[in-house]
Design an enzyme around this catalytic site. Structure first.
Site, short mmCIF file in Angstrom:
data_model
loop_
_atom_site.label_atom_id
_atom_site.label_comp_id
_atom_site.label_asym_id
_atom_site.label_seq_id
_atom_site.Cartn_x
_atom_site.Cartn_y
_atom_site.Cartn_z
N SER A 143 1.36 -0.33 4.86
CA SER A 143 0.67 -0.42 3.57
C SER A 143 -0.42 -1.49 3.64
CB SER A 143 1.68 -0.78 2.48
OG SER A 143 1.01 -1.21 1.32
N TYR A 156 8.28 -6.65 0.44
CA TYR A 156 7.63 -5.40 0.86
C TYR A 156 6.45 -5.71 1.79
CZ TYR A 156 5.33 -0.82 0.40
OH TYR A 156 4.74 0.39 0.66
#
Ligand SMILES: NC(=O)c1ccc[n+]([C@@H]2O[C@H](COP(=O)([O-])OP(=O)(O)OC[C@H]3O[C@@H](n4cnc5c(N)ncnc54)[C@H](OP(=O)(O)O)[C@@H]3O)[C@@H](O)[C@H]2O)c1
Length: 246
Positions: A143, A156
């Site tokens: 990401s 994350y």
């Protein structure tokens, strides 16, 4: 579209969202798909129903990729059932957001365990399998949060940055075995993954994207198939961004 007939592709998180689109694109391109999900039976049944045309081309397995014993058992079964493994897509991922100062260890660990340790466990077994055939493609879905950082996503972001660092390292380790290792980094993609975010936050995120729209799961799948193709043999250790310019 490149033809993936005769190629065996293992995809984690294959029954929903981005993973489902990746699996379906490989099926349309003739590939044999081994799909992994963690426990959402309803989504797995829907995947099966949606892809009846390709029933002979795919099998689904339940496996928690963060658990070493489950990953080892999965690969033992795959070694018995398939002659080789050509492609691994490390797509499964979760988020459990909280400001770092308020983030308990359980939230931190669960996200690292699934996103990063899961990628390590799957890649390790896949490399051992691929080396028997001296060919392979490993692609992990990371990401842009890994390089940007977003409030509330320390766990994350760390897991996704870890995937990129692991990819660069593994790419060097297996280069001479003709195995390439890369990442695809999607921006905001409309799936269950971001569905729970408040509408105002989603509107703010959309303003950050130069193209002023979220991407589709097919945008990501097309990038994955490009890197997974035989023509991408000289691309390794790279991260391909699919972000609308974010
Ligand atoms: N959507 C976005 O905007 C976006 C942006 C950048 C990166 N990504 C990344 O893209 C990947 C896919 O995201 P998505 O939006 O498609 O997510 P999603 O719709 O929430 O689907 C997640 C998939 O991962 C599986 N999974 C979760 N935990 C697992 C575990 N422990 N073991 C095995 N499988 C597990 C789920 O299985 P079950 O169905 O059984 O629960 C599901 O198939 C993730 O790595 C995510 O970080 C997404």
């Amino acid at each position: 579209m490149e033809d993936f007939t005769e190629q065996i592709i293992l995809i984690t998180g294959a029954t929903r969202g981005i993973g489902k689109a990746i699996a379906e694109t490989f099926l349309k391109a003739g590939g044999t798909v081994i799909g992994v999900y963690s426990g959402n039976k309803e989504a797995a049944d829907k995947f099966t129903a949606d892809n009846q045309t390709f029933a002979a081309q795919f099998t689904l397995y339940r496996c928690d990729i963060s658990k070493e014993d489950e990953v080892i058992a999965l690969f033992a079964e795959l070694q018995n059932s398939y002659p080789r493994l050509d492609i691994l897509i490390n797509n499964a991922g979760i988020r459990q957001d909280a400001m770092l100062a308020l983030m308990d260890l359980e939230k931190w660990s669960r996200v690292i365990d699934v996103n990063l340790t899961g990628t390590y466990l799957m890649s390790k077994q896949a490399v051992l399998f691929m080396m028997q055939n001296k060919y392979g493609r490993i692609i992990s879905i990371t990401s842009p949060v890994a390089r940007l950082g977003f409030s509330g996503q320390a766990n994350y972001a760390a897991s996704k940055a870890g995937q990129i660092a692991m990819t660069k390292t593994l790419a060097k380790e297996v280069a001479r075995k003709k195995i390439t290792v890369n990442c695809v980094s999607p921006g905001f993609i409309a799936t269950d993954f971001i569905e729970d975010l408040p509408k105002e936050q989603l509107a703010e995120y959309k303003k950050l994207v130069p193209m002023r729209r979220f991407g589709s799961v097919d945008d990501v799948a097309n990038a994955v198939l490009f890197l997974a193709g035989k023509n991408s043999a000289y691309i390794s250790g790279a991260t391909l961004e699919v972000t609308g310019g974010l």
